[in-house]
Write a protein that holds these residues in place. Structure first.
Motif, PDB file in Angstrom:
ATOM      1  N   ARG A 143      -4.571   5.637  -1.631  1.00 17.48           N
ATOM      2  CA  ARG A 143      -2.819   5.617  -2.374  1.00 17.48           C
ATOM      3  C   ARG A 143      -4.152   6.064  -4.080  1.00 17.48           C
ATOM      4  O   ARG A 143      -3.645   7.100  -4.597  1.00 17.48           O
ATOM      5  CB  ARG A 143      -2.292   4.460  -2.495  1.00 17.48           C
ATOM      6  CG  ARG A 143      -1.060   4.326  -1.691  1.00 17.48           C
ATOM      7  CD  ARG A 143      -0.341   3.104  -1.807  1.00 17.48           C
ATOM      8  NE  ARG A 143       0.000   1.840  -1.033  1.00 17.48           N
ATOM      9  CZ  ARG A 143       0.419   1.257  -0.494  1.00 17.48           C
ATOM     10  NH1 ARG A 143      -0.705   0.588   0.069  1.00 17.48           N
ATOM     11  NH2 ARG A 143       0.700   1.411   0.701  1.00 17.48           N
ATOM     12  N   ARG A 153      -5.531   2.688   3.551  1.00 18.76           N
ATOM     13  CA  ARG A 153      -4.325   2.900   3.229  1.00 18.76           C
ATOM     14  C   ARG A 153      -4.384   2.872   1.070  1.00 18.76           C
ATOM     15  O   ARG A 153      -3.682   3.219   0.561  1.00 18.76           O
ATOM     16  CB  ARG A 153      -2.958   1.749   3.631  1.00 18.76           C
ATOM     17  CG  ARG A 153      -2.614   2.094   5.215  1.00 18.76           C
ATOM     18  CD  ARG A 153      -1.425   1.316   5.139  1.00 18.76           C
ATOM     19  NE  ARG A 153      -1.246  -0.124   5.309  1.00 18.76           N
ATOM     20  CZ  ARG A 153      -2.122  -0.813   6.270  1.00 18.76           C
ATOM     21  NH1 ARG A 153      -1.992  -0.458   7.330  1.00 18.76           N
ATOM     22  NH2 ARG A 153      -1.984  -1.919   6.136  1.00 18.76           N
ATOM     23  N   TYR A 192       2.301   7.247   3.076  1.00 20.26           N
ATOM     24  CA  TYR A 192       1.559   8.676   1.795  1.00 20.26           C
ATOM     25  C   TYR A 192       2.318   8.657   1.796  1.00 20.26           C
ATOM     26  O   TYR A 192       2.651   9.342   0.328  1.00 20.26           O
ATOM     27  CB  TYR A 192       0.652   9.442   2.622  1.00 20.26           C
ATOM     28  CG  TYR A 192      -0.417   9.798   1.677  1.00 20.26           C
ATOM     29  CD1 TYR A 192       0.167  11.531   1.406  1.00 20.26           C
ATOM     30  CD2 TYR A 192      -1.175   9.582   1.255  1.00 20.26           C
ATOM     31  CE1 TYR A 192      -0.664  11.899   0.885  1.00 20.26           C
ATOM     32  CE2 TYR A 192      -1.994  10.526   1.069  1.00 20.26           C
ATOM     33  CZ  TYR A 192      -1.956  11.565   0.480  1.00 20.26           C
ATOM     34  OH  TYR A 192      -2.761  11.980  -0.753  1.00 20.26           O
ATOM     35  N   GLU A 219      -2.244   9.853   5.757  1.00 19.95           N
ATOM     36  CA  GLU A 219      -1.882   8.349   6.851  1.00 19.95           C
ATOM     37  C   GLU A 219      -0.631   8.187   7.224  1.00 19.95           C
ATOM     38  O   GLU A 219       0.611   8.356   5.881  1.00 19.95           O
ATOM     39  CB  GLU A 219      -2.728   7.855   5.034  1.00 19.95           C
ATOM     40  CG  GLU A 219      -2.750   5.778   6.162  1.00 19.95           C
ATOM     41  CD  GLU A 219      -3.581   6.120   7.545  1.00 19.95           C
ATOM     42  OE1 GLU A 219      -3.290   4.946   8.089  1.00 19.95           O
ATOM     43  OE2 GLU A 219      -4.070   6.782   7.868  1.00 19.95           O
ATOM     44  N   GLU A 220      -0.537   6.210   7.166  1.00 19.33           N
ATOM     45  CA  GLU A 220       1.345   6.063   7.119  1.00 19.33           C
ATOM     46  C   GLU A 220       1.282   5.538   5.908  1.00 19.33           C
ATOM     47  O   GLU A 220       0.643   4.828   4.620  1.00 19.33           O
ATOM     48  CB  GLU A 220       0.924   4.848   7.923  1.00 19.33           C
ATOM     49  CG  GLU A 220       2.791   3.636   8.354  1.00 19.33           C
ATOM     50  CD  GLU A 220       2.199   2.823   9.166  1.00 19.33           C
ATOM     51  OE1 GLU A 220       3.224   1.882   9.136  1.00 19.33           O
ATOM     52  OE2 GLU A 220       0.741   2.194   9.847  1.00 19.33           O
ATOM     53  N   ASP A 253      -2.728  -5.555   1.484  1.00 12.63           N
ATOM     54  CA  ASP A 253      -3.632  -4.496   1.742  1.00 12.63           C
ATOM     55  C   ASP A 253      -4.746  -5.275   1.554  1.00 12.63           C
ATOM     56  O   ASP A 253      -5.229  -5.261   2.848  1.00 12.63           O
ATOM     57  CB  ASP A 253      -3.651  -3.163   1.639  1.00 12.63           C
ATOM     58  CG  ASP A 253      -2.349  -2.440   2.045  1.00 12.63           C
ATOM     59  OD1 ASP A 253      -1.594  -2.989   3.399  1.00 12.63           O
ATOM     60  OD2 ASP A 253      -2.328  -1.501   1.605  1.00 12.63           O
ATOM     61  N   ARG A 304       6.053  -4.494   5.956  1.00 16.97           N
ATOM     62  CA  ARG A 304       5.124  -2.557   6.727  1.00 16.97           C
ATOM     63  C   ARG A 304       6.397  -2.852   7.806  1.00 16.97           C
ATOM     64  O   ARG A 304       6.311  -1.837   8.140  1.00 16.97           O
ATOM     65  CB  ARG A 304       4.620  -4.404   8.081  1.00 16.97           C
ATOM     66  CG  ARG A 304       3.669  -2.995   8.490  1.00 16.97           C
ATOM     67  CD  ARG A 304       2.425  -3.686   9.425  1.00 16.97           C
ATOM     68  NE  ARG A 304       1.833  -3.027  10.417  1.00 16.97           N
ATOM     69  CZ  ARG A 304       1.563  -1.622  10.075  1.00 16.97           C
ATOM     70  NH1 ARG A 304       0.944  -1.778   8.432  1.00 16.97           N
ATOM     71  NH2 ARG A 304       0.210  -1.126  10.995  1.00 16.97           N
TER      72      ARG A 304
END
Length: 708
Positions: free
Chosen positions: A636, A632, A416, A413-414, A351, A392
């Motif tokens: 976190r 993302r 998470y 969120e994706e 990311d 991914r």
């Protein structure tokens, strides 16, 4: 040869003394003796001496002449016999024999001696005085040679006949006078009445005898004048009252009271002796019982010692196996955490690579070795872009699987909720390893048949505590139970993931056994009071459980990015704190291990962001994937911050939890959010500001958000 004729005493009638001396008036005993018709010892001695002087012993040998008789009172002097006077005049009529053997004794005439015999007799007669005798008292018995040779005493008991013992009355009167003088002190005389009293004539006679015997020199007599004694009349004794009946009765009554008291005391003494004898008998019985109990105790402790040695040998054999299993379990937890944490760091790097641009590729220091598969084929290593695409795709697959198992809200969120999960194959491998570990844990006691080695609650500890409580408490038997019981506690805890498996401590078998052991009694478990050991469960948790939990959490059981793990860590810490005393040091170790996990996660994030900040030269090129990538990464960090603040709410500021939260916002979250402030960075930064308390808001964040 000269022979002195023996002195022969013959009992005769007592003769009246032709001459007597007036005794001293001061001699009370002599006056009393004269008043009673008796003579004192000193008077008797004087009479005996005078009698010897006055006696004219008749010689049993006739020398041809007759002794000249003398009568009347005269002074003591040496007289010569008629025979000696005739010899001096040369008128001896008869012829003299040559020696004594030739002399004949005839009743008609005396013996005759010639001139040669007389010369021989004169030559053999000593002219000097004999030497003094060794015994000075022998002088009293010395007598003139002529008197010894010519004197014969016809009585042997004349002294005994004349020595009269004083009567009882005279002795009593003398004692009373001496006692009266002693009490009153009116007389300056000596405190005794002498019976050994002498007069001047007696002293002169004794000294003369000593001189004649050669025991006293002629000029040795002291010339000190004699003190003249003064006559003192004997005092009349005081009248003695005649005893009456009253004092006699009083004296008898007093004696009777004394006898009554003595009888009571003797009776009490006999009663006490009987009581003591009964007590001694009872004590003897008790001592015998004590000896018997001591012997039983010795035998039991001897057997107990052998059993303890057996337990020690058992633990020496099994502890290495237990420690190997514990180490293997920690290794599995570390490997699992490493897989999930490495994957998370890789996704963070992907990311940030999209947001800030890729990191420069560092050439390898060593040549890369191609990987081969099971068939020996070379596996080509994918490029970084391919690896990011594969990661991914794997994240999307995990998300779909997660949603199928448990539906989640669309706002999440994706990625998470899947940060701490493992890929399917890795999860299967981990489960298989845990199953193998459990099997080998059961095999540790597979060869044991004795129940007391399988279940520690059936050992001899309880017998020791019940039978010999004093010895048990004095030897701190409870601590010994905890130290031995620890083996079974740790063996039962092998393979237990205290974070993933939300199992409470009271569900373990060791907890139930120790809880019941600490509360002996016949009632139900939990109703009885604590025994002399106290709560051994708390001791076991402090001694064995907390260190094991701390090692498990530090080994990777706790994931600080997981909200589930954080809630479980809080619940577990609360349970442990409630089970031990307040302020226990071991609890602080447990809390420190959890804070250390948060600190490690923040340090790793700081290191990663620092790498990308170092390569940034300006705004990156536009990439449509940068906005979701930034979201993302910041999601976190917000998740980590939320878990940290939740832990701070429980544990407080111990070990600098608040400083860690502030550090996380300043060094990582704010930098990444600033890179896309208009495209979502501001919203995420404001979310972090609402989560932090006012005292933890960084100054930069306040200025950026215009918070006052």
């Amino acid at each position: 040869m000269d022979s002195t004729p023996p002195v022969i005493f013959k009992r005769t009638k007592t003769k009246s003394a032709t001459r007597t001396r007036q005794a001293s008036p001061d001699n009370d005993e002599e006056k009393n003796a004269q008043a009673n018709g008796d003579d004192s010892p000193s008077t008797l001695a004087t009479k005996l001496k005078n009698k010897v002087k006055r006696a004219k012993p008749k010689s049993q040998l006739s020398f041809g002449g007759e002794d000249e008789e003398e009568s009347g009172e005269q002074a003591f002097k040496v007289k010569k016999s008629t025979l000696s006077r005739k010899l001096a005049l040369g008128t001896h009529p008869a012829s003299i024999p040559l020696n004594l053997e030739q002399a004949t004794i005839s009743t008609n005439r005396g013996p005759t001696y010639d001139e040669a015999y007389l010369k021989e007799l004169k030559a053999s007669t000593p002219s000097a005085r004999p030497p003094p005798l060794s015994d000075p008292y022998a002088a009293d018995m010395s007598m003139d040679v002529e008197q010894v040779s010519t004197m014969a005493v016809e009585t042997t008991d004349s002294f005994a006949a004349e020595a009269i013992i004083p009567t009882e009355t005279s002795i009593k009167a003398a004692k009373e006078r001496r006692e009266r003088l002693r009490k009153t002190g009116a007389s300056g005389e000596e405190e005794f009445i002498s019976f050994e009293e002498e007069d001047e004539e007696s002293v002169e006679w004794m000294e003369e005898q000593l001189r004649r015997g050669g025991h006293l020199a002629p000029a040795s007599r002291p010339s000190t004048p004699q003190v003249k004694q003064t006559y003192k009349p004997t005092p009349i004794p005081a009248a003695t009252p005649i005893p009456t009946l009253g004092p006699a009765m009083a004296r008898l009554t007093e004696q009777l009271a004394l006898l009554t008291t003595s009888h009571a005391q003797n009776t009490a003494a006999m009663t006490n002796l009987a009581k003591e004898r009964a007590e001694v008998a009872e004590r003897e019985t008790e001592m015998r019982e004590m000896v018997s109990r001591a012997e039983d105790k010795r035998a039991w402790f001897e057997s107990f010692r052998e059993w303890v040695e057996g337990v020690a040998g058992f633990l020496d054999e099994k502890y290495p196996l237990l420690e190997a299993l514990e180490a293997e379990h920690i290794s599995l937890l570390q490997e699992r955490f490493k897989l999930s944490n490495t994957r998370r760091l890789a996704e963070d790097e992907d990311d940030l690579s999209i947001v800030f641009g890729p990191l420069p590729v560092t050439p390898p220091t060593e040549p890369e070795v191609d990987e081969v598969d099971e068939l020996g084929r070379v596996i080509t290593k994918p490029s970084p872009a391919v690896q990011r695409r594969e990661r991914r795709e794997a994240r999307l697959r995990r998300r779909r699987l997660r949603l199928q198992q448990k539906p989640r809200t669309e706002e999440e969120e994706e990625g998470y909720s899947t940060d701490s999960s493992l890929p399917h194959q890795d999860q299967l491998d981990y489960a298989s390893a845990l199953k193998s570990l459990a099997t080998r844990t059961r095999d540790v006691l597979a060869d044991v048949r004795a129940e007391e080695f399988i279940d520690p609650g059936k050992g001899r500890w309880n017998i020791w505590r019940e039978r010999y409580t004093e010895s048990y408490v004095g030897a701190w038997g409870g601590l010994g139970v905890v130290s031995v019981w620890e083996f079974w506690v740790r063996l039962e805890s092998v393979g237990w993931d205290c974070i993933e498996n939300p199992r409470s401590l009271d569900s373990f078998k060791w907890y139930t056994g120790l809880y019941a052991y600490s509360r002996p009694g016949q009632g139900e478990v939990g109703e009885n009071e604590l025994g002399p050991d106290g709560d051994l469960v708390a001791s076991m948790i402090s001694t064995a459980v907390i260190p094991r939990l701390s090692a498990t959490i530090a080994g990777g059981a706790f994931d600080p990015y997981s909200e589930v793990h954080t809630r479980r860590a809080i619940d577990l810490s609360e349970e442990v704190e409630a089970s031990v005393e307040e302020g226990n040091v071991k609890v602080q170790i447990l809390l420190k291990s959890i804070v250390t996990s948060f600190e490690s996660a923040i340090s790793e994030t700081e290191t990663l962001v620092t790498k990308f900040k170092a390569i940034r030269r300006g705004p990156p090129a536009f990439d449509p994937e940068a906005i979701p990538a930034r979201r993302r990464f910041l999601a976190r960090r917000l998740k980590l911050l939320k878990n940290l603040l939740r832990w701070r709410k429980y544990a407080g500021e111990r070990f600098g939890v608040g400083a860690l939260a502030k550090r996380l916002v300043e060094t990582t979250l704010l930098d990444v959010a600033t890179s896309g402030w208009e495209v979502g960075g501001e919203d995420l930064a404001r979310t972090a500001a609402t989560m932090l308390p006012d005292d933890l808001l960084p100054h930069q964040l306040k200025a950026r958000l215009a918070i006052r």
